[in-house]
Design an enzyme around this catalytic site. Structure first.
Site, PDB file in Angstrom:
ATOM      1  N   LYS A 203       0.841  -1.205   0.000  1.00  0.00           N
ATOM      2  CA  LYS A 203       0.000   0.000   0.000  1.00  0.00           C
ATOM      3  C   LYS A 203       0.873   1.250   0.000  1.00  0.00           C
ATOM      4  CE  LYS A 203      -3.611   2.325   2.590  1.00  0.00           C
ATOM      5  NZ  LYS A 203      -4.539   2.340   3.716  1.00  0.00           N
ATOM      6  N   GLU A 209      10.418  -4.803   4.608  1.00  0.00           N
ATOM      7  CA  GLU A 209      10.501  -6.200   4.176  1.00  0.00           C
ATOM      8  C   GLU A 209      10.191  -6.314   2.678  1.00  0.00           C
ATOM      9  OE1 GLU A 209       8.814  -4.936   6.704  1.00  0.00           O
ATOM     10  OE2 GLU A 209       8.736  -6.278   8.435  1.00  0.00           O
ATOM     11  N   GLY A 263      -4.911  -1.694   4.891  1.00  0.00           N
ATOM     12  CA  GLY A 263      -4.116  -2.837   4.423  1.00  0.00           C
ATOM     13  C   GLY A 263      -4.786  -4.167   4.731  1.00  0.00           C
ATOM     14  N   ARG A 264      -5.289  -4.319   5.951  1.00  0.00           N
ATOM     15  CA  ARG A 264      -5.863  -5.613   6.341  1.00  0.00           C
ATOM     16  C   ARG A 264      -7.256  -5.843   5.749  1.00  0.00           C
ATOM     17  NH1 ARG A 264      -4.811  -2.123  10.302  1.00  0.00           N
ATOM     18  NH2 ARG A 264      -6.494  -1.238  11.565  1.00  0.00           N
ATOM     19  N   GLU A 349      -4.911  -6.206  14.876  1.00  0.00           N
ATOM     20  CA  GLU A 349      -4.393  -4.908  14.433  1.00  0.00           C
ATOM     21  C   GLU A 349      -5.526  -3.879  14.439  1.00  0.00           C
ATOM     22  OE1 GLU A 349      -0.895  -4.459  11.526  1.00  0.00           O
ATOM     23  OE2 GLU A 349      -2.578  -3.840  10.288  1.00  0.00           O
ATOM     24  N   HIS A 380      -4.801 -32.831  17.893  1.00  0.00           N
ATOM     25  CA  HIS A 380      -3.638 -33.607  18.313  1.00  0.00           C
ATOM     26  C   HIS A 380      -2.517 -32.696  18.789  1.00  0.00           C
ATOM     27  CE1 HIS A 380      -5.658 -37.051  16.533  1.00  0.00           C
ATOM     28  NE2 HIS A 380      -5.987 -36.217  15.564  1.00  0.00           N
ATOM     29  N   LYS A 508       9.240  -0.345  14.068  1.00  0.00           N
ATOM     30  CA  LYS A 508       9.836  -0.024  12.764  1.00  0.00           C
ATOM     31  C   LYS A 508      10.908   1.047  12.930  1.00  0.00           C
ATOM     32  CE  LYS A 508       5.650  -0.784   9.978  1.00  0.00           C
ATOM     33  NZ  LYS A 508       4.666  -0.187   9.083  1.00  0.00           N
TER      34      LYS A 508
HETATM   35  O1  F6P Z   1       3.170  -2.817   9.812  1.00  0.00           O
HETATM   36  C1  F6P Z   1       1.811  -3.016   9.659  1.00  0.00           C
HETATM   37  C2  F6P Z   1       1.346  -2.671   8.268  1.00  0.00           C
HETATM   38  O2  F6P Z   1       1.305  -1.313   8.089  1.00  0.00           O
HETATM   39  C3  F6P Z   1      -0.008  -3.307   7.994  1.00  0.00           C
HETATM   40  O3  F6P Z   1      -1.047  -2.537   8.454  1.00  0.00           O
HETATM   41  C4  F6P Z   1       0.044  -3.500   6.529  1.00  0.00           C
HETATM   42  O4  F6P Z   1      -0.907  -4.419   6.089  1.00  0.00           O
HETATM   43  C5  F6P Z   1       1.456  -3.986   6.355  1.00  0.00           C
HETATM   44  O5  F6P Z   1       2.195  -3.234   7.284  1.00  0.00           O
HETATM   45  C6  F6P Z   1       2.024  -3.842   4.977  1.00  0.00           C
HETATM   46  O6  F6P Z   1       1.981  -2.524   4.536  1.00  0.00           O
HETATM   47  P1  F6P Z   1       2.170  -2.140   3.027  1.00  0.00           P
HETATM   48  O7  F6P Z   1       1.073  -2.770   2.248  1.00  0.00           O
HETATM   49  O8  F6P Z   1       2.126  -0.645   2.990  1.00  0.00           O
HETATM   50  O9  F6P Z   1       3.513  -2.659   2.581  1.00  0.00           O
END
Ligand code: F6P
Length: 539
Positions: A203, A209, A263-264, A349, A380, A508
């Site tokens: 987003k 990452e 995002g979620r 979240e 199990h 972060k």
């Molecule tokens: O760190 C949490 C977050 O901001 C989430 O809310 C989001 O889904 C995820 O990181 C990834 O964010 P992006 O889509 O901006 O890479």
């Protein structure tokens, strides 16, 4: 506010009273219980009759929903008001699955023309990749997609792919999320860059990452295809269109979405384009339609027959009325095995907040821990604790009524386990019953005295059962929308903003501070434990 406080007090009193009784006895005392607490919605059957509330408890929970003005909040969300107050944003993931031409506005501005235009481009792109009309730099069609994203840009599409994927897909869709080179290496080891389309999904297009994996993927492509060739194997999904072009993604390979999609909540958007390509557009459209069917139900059904509302109220009854601080979600469906991971982000979240939008502390406990994995596997693993542990953890058990997938006879076995667990959680097994069985087997009395308590099941563990008629794109869409709206209703009743996530920021910032210390040696200020660990890793 006075009404709301009074409604909370009534709920707490009702839960206290119900909590002292046995769920199984509610069925005798309330002849209409099953009817009142079972629902059919959009291909889903919900049974909330094994929950811990009695009639008075349910009534108190519904009063609380009215006092918290769930209906008003729902209208404000669907009306595109800035209900995400800390970011001044509307919350309209529902627009992503609305039919073309629906009259939907975000902060007063119509959105559907843009939504439609992106959807049309997504469909054309999906079909062109599938048909081979869009090819890679060396003229070969794409046989694989590497989807790079994390959090909401990963969990939803991964789950969606599991749910919809054909048994033998023509396009091999793989995911990379973590900033751990091992994941990248393991995932790409047997992939051919010439035949791989890399989709970078973020987003913000700044997430550490994702950008690290995107850089690695581009280098991997460029090593085989050259820089210009690599760009032809890239697509990007983001709200930050300036950043995608800076990364080198051609404009016609960029698919946008909007700041009113959290995002979620973004798996309904171009975030799931990789799945739309690999599973086919019709499947993706079916998923959207299922979500829209749940939206219509959520908007129109009275609260006492409203599936997301009842699911949320059961959670609030357990969490706030009975102090149950965790909940386990167990799909008896291999294709839904990542549901709990998805719900962890969706619920924890969204509602893991302890401060209200006005800056005041939340008056009551909010999101609980949610965990789970697929049944029967968990039977199990951790179900011993669910049945006989000292804490009671409410459960959601999810099943699929009909499935012809795989070897004959297995599905009935799976379903029998699902029903048996739900029944066992509620009914338990009395000591008298155990004693009788041990006596019949000739076990000596002295042994029975120690064994019987260990073999007794207290029961009275609440659960909700959700049964999908079949696992189709439509029922899966309805299931996900059900949980989204459940999460929303809880946030409204707890009086928090479910749509921001400031709690993810601190870590972060601190990781960015520590990174140069690990690479170029400049020492920073830390607590003694962290300072020692930094030193150790430097060595
Ligand atoms: O760190 C949490 C977050 O901001 C989430 O809310 C989001 O889904 C995820 O990181 C990834 O964010 P992006 O889509 O901006 O890479």
């Amino acid at each position: 506010m006075a009404d709301l406080d009074a409604a909370w007090t009534r709920l707490e009193a009702a839960a206290k009273a119900a909590g002292g009784k046995r769920i199984v006895e509610f069925f005798e005392a309330e002849p209409g219980r099953l009817d009142a607490l079972t629902l059919e919605v959009a291909g889903l059957h919900l049974d909330l009759s094994k929950q811990a509330w009695d009639e008075a408890g349910l009534e108190a929970a519904l009063d609380l929903a009215h006092a918290a003005d769930v209906e008003g909040a729902r209208a404000r969300m669907f009306g595109g008001e800035a209900i995400n107050t800390s970011e001044g944003r509307a919350v309209l993931h529902t627009a992503l699955r609305a039919p073309a031409g629906a009259d939907i506005k975000a902060l007063g501005q119509p959105v559907m023309a843009e939504v439609e235009s992106v959807r049309t481009r997504m469909k054309a792109f999906a079909e062109a990749v599938r048909s081979g009309a869009i090819k890679g730099a060396t003229g070969k069609p794409f046989k694989a997609i590497l989807h790079i994203g994390i959090g909401g840009s990963d969990l939803g599409p991964r789950l969606l792919w599991d749910a919809l994927r054909p048994v033998k897909p023509t396009i091999d869709l793989r995911f990379v999320a973590n900033v751990d080179g091992a994941e990248f290496a393991l995932t790409t080891a047997d992939m051919d860059p010439e035949e791989t389309l890399v989709m970078v999904v973020s987003k913000t297009f700044t997430t550490q990452e994702t950008m690290a994996n995107a850089g690695a993927a581009r280098a991997w492509l460029a090593a085989a295809l050259g820089e210009a060739g690599a760009n032809q194997h890239l697509a990007a999904i983001s709200t930050a269109l300036d950043k995608t072009s800076a990364f080198g993604v051609p404009d016609d390979r960029v698919f946008g979405f909007w700041d009113w999609v959290g995002g979620r909540y973004s798996l309904w958007s171009s975030v799931s384009l990789s799945v739309a390509v690999a599973a086919g557009w019709d499947a993706f459209q079916g998923f959207l339609d299922g979500g829209a069917a749940m939206d219509a139900h959520f908007q129109n059904a009275p609260l006492e027959k409203n599936a997301p509302v009842l699911l949320a109220l059961a959670q609030i009854f357990n969490r706030n009325g009975l102090d149950r601080r965790a909940r386990s979600v167990v799909p008896y469906a291999h294709r839904l095995r990542r549901l709990a991971a998805f719900l962890q982000q969706l619920e924890m979240e969204s509602n893991g907040k302890s401060v209200r939008p006005d800056g005041q502390p939340a008056a009551r406990g909010t999101a609980t821990v949610v965990f789970g994995d697929e049944g029967t596997n968990v039977q199990h693993a951790y179900f011993q604790c669910m049945h006989q542990g000292t804490d009671i953890t409410p459960m959601e058990l999810i099943g699929v009524a009909r499935s012809e997938e795989g070897p004959a006879g297995m599905h009935e076995k799976l379903l029998s386990n699902l029903l048996a667990q739900a029944e066992a959680f509620m009914v338990g097994r009395t000591t008298e019953d155990v004693v009788a069985e041990l006596k019949a087997k000739g076990v000596p009395d002295a042994e029975i005295a120690t064994l019987a308590p260990q073999r007794t099941f207290a029961g009275n563990r609440p659960s909700t059962l959700v049964l999908l008629d079949r696992l189709t794109p439509e029922t899966f869409g309805a299931l996900i929308a059900l949980y989204e709206h459940k999460t929303f209703v809880e946030g409204v009743i707890w009086g928090i903003n479910s749509f921001d996530q400031w709690g993810v920021e601190l870590g972060k910032v601190m990781a960015n501070r520590i990174l140069p210390e690990l690479t170029d040696g400049a020492a920073g200020e830390h607590d003694p434990s962290t300072a020692a660990l930094v030193q150790r890793l430097k060595r």
